[in-house]
Design a protein around this motif. Structure first.
Motif, mmCIF file in Angstrom:
data_model
loop_
_atom_site.group_PDB
_atom_site.id
_atom_site.type_symbol
_atom_site.label_atom_id
_atom_site.label_comp_id
_atom_site.label_asym_id
_atom_site.label_seq_id
_atom_site.Cartn_x
_atom_site.Cartn_y
_atom_site.Cartn_z
ATOM 1 N N MET A 1 4.168 24.241 18.254
ATOM 2 C CA MET A 1 2.814 24.235 18.798
ATOM 3 C C MET A 1 1.886 25.069 17.924
ATOM 4 N N ALA A 2 2.362 26.231 17.464
ATOM 5 C CA ALA A 2 1.533 27.096 16.628
ATOM 6 C C ALA A 2 1.244 26.440 15.273
ATOM 7 N N PHE A 3 2.214 25.726 14.730
ATOM 8 C CA PHE A 3 2.037 25.121 13.406
ATOM 9 C C PHE A 3 1.147 23.882 13.459
ATOM 10 N N TRP A 4 1.425 22.984 14.409
ATOM 11 C CA TRP A 4 0.720 21.704 14.436
ATOM 12 C C TRP A 4 -0.584 21.753 15.238
ATOM 13 N N ARG A 5 -0.671 22.659 16.220
ATOM 14 C CA ARG A 5 -1.852 22.757 17.088
ATOM 15 C C ARG A 5 -2.302 21.369 17.575
ATOM 16 N N ALA B 1 5.734 18.292 18.541
ATOM 17 C CA ALA B 1 5.289 19.535 19.168
ATOM 18 C C ALA B 1 5.100 19.360 20.673
ATOM 19 N N SER C 1 9.595 25.155 20.435
ATOM 20 C CA SER C 1 8.297 24.686 20.957
ATOM 21 C C SER C 1 7.173 25.636 20.572
ATOM 22 N N ILE C 2 7.438 26.940 20.593
ATOM 23 C CA ILE C 2 6.410 27.919 20.212
ATOM 24 C C ILE C 2 5.998 27.723 18.756
ATOM 25 N N PHE C 3 6.970 27.611 17.884
ATOM 26 C CA PHE C 3 6.675 27.453 16.462
ATOM 27 C C PHE C 3 5.975 26.133 16.175
ATOM 28 N N HIS D 1 2.521 16.172 15.710
ATOM 29 C CA HIS D 1 1.928 16.391 17.024
ATOM 30 C C HIS D 1 2.850 15.903 18.128
#
Length: 288
Positions: free
Chosen positions: A58-62, A182, A54-56, A179
């Protein structure tokens, strides 16, 4: 005269290749994850896997840059809850029964989705075929190997969650796939991380567990779910069901090559019947 440009073959096969890649990745990741269970338990590995994924993602797709409409947010939320519970339950099943057998039971969920969307009596044949496969796995059948009841129950629960994951994943598949994955993984993390911490505590944050969890997150979460979301947006649910029906066989092979899990002839026959039932029901559902 200008010739009409043909569609690139790669574009036609891309959804199929995405599902094949997803199946291989998620099952190899599952086998590797099972080898880490002695460190922090199945819930602990689930928490690390889903939390890091989830961290990766969220950071990638924003994904917050494109807010969801309220109905879409509700569907994505349910999709995420089902994703989290599916992971917790199937890993609990892996801890108690062979991977291939667990996935064979779990895949009854997608089979139910396909059959319930059909209105033809012939689909009851596929239900009967799957039922025979499950009977062969049951300890009451001749030649069956005894299975842990808790492992079987966890696999059944995972199957229900997988069915709901497909239903709600299809509903949101028209949105931006990255999205959706994410946001869904974030919701899944909120469901799984507290359970993992309650089981393993601070051991979750040891370098060995975090490194192993990262590998599992890449193989079993980030890559396969992104590939599946892409495929769901381009494939009918029926075709998607045919392709994922190979999951139990791929899982059994991953368990054998990575963990040395050897299944009996009866178990392989049961897995084969469930694969045939799932593929057949997906192939015929909705046809006249």
């Amino acid at each position: 005269m200008q010739a009409t440009p043909a569609s690139p073959p790669a574009r036609s096969f891309a959804p199929f290749l995405a599902i094949v890649g997803s199946l291989i990745s998620v099952n190899v990741g599952a086998a590797y994850a099972k080898g880490l269970f002695p460190l922090v338990g199945s819930a602990g590995i689930t928490a690390v896997r889903v939390g890091l994924a989830s961290i990766f993602l969220m950071a990638f797709w924003r994904p917050w840059r494109a807010p969801l409409a309220r109905p879409d947010a509700i569907n994505v939320g349910i999709y995420g809850v089902m994703l989290g519970m599916m992971n917790l339950l199937i890993y609990a099943a892996f801890a108690r029964i062979p991977i291939g057998v667990a996935i064979a039971i779990e895949v009854i969920g997608p089979l139910a989705v396909v059959v319930l969307s059909s209105r033809h009596l012939r689909d009851f044949f596929w239900v009967a075929c799957a039922a025979c496969g499950l009977w062969l796995l049951a300890p009451t059948s001749v030649g069956a190997v005894a299975l842990d009841p808790l492992g079987v129950a966890a696999a059944v629960g995972a199957g229900f969650c997988w069915a709901m994951y497909i239903v709600f994943g299809k509903r949101v598949s028209t949105l931006k796939g990255g999205h959706v994955v994410a946001w869904g993984m974030l919701v899944a993390a909120l469901c799984t991380v507290p359970v993992g911490i309650s089981q393993a505590g601070s051991a979750l944050f040891s370098p060995q567990v975090l490194a192993g969890g990262l590998a599992v997150a890449l193989l079993s979460s980030i890559l396969p779910y992104s590939l599946e979301m892409m495929a769901l947006s381009r494939l009918p649910r029926r075709v998607f069901g045919i392709l994922v029906s190979a999951g139990p066989a791929v899982g059994a092979l991953a368990g054998f090559f990575v963990l040395g899990e050897v299944l009996s002839t009866t178990q392989w026959l049961a897995i084969g019947m469930i694969v045939v039932a799932t593929a057949g029901s997906a192939a015929t559902a909705g046809k006249n």
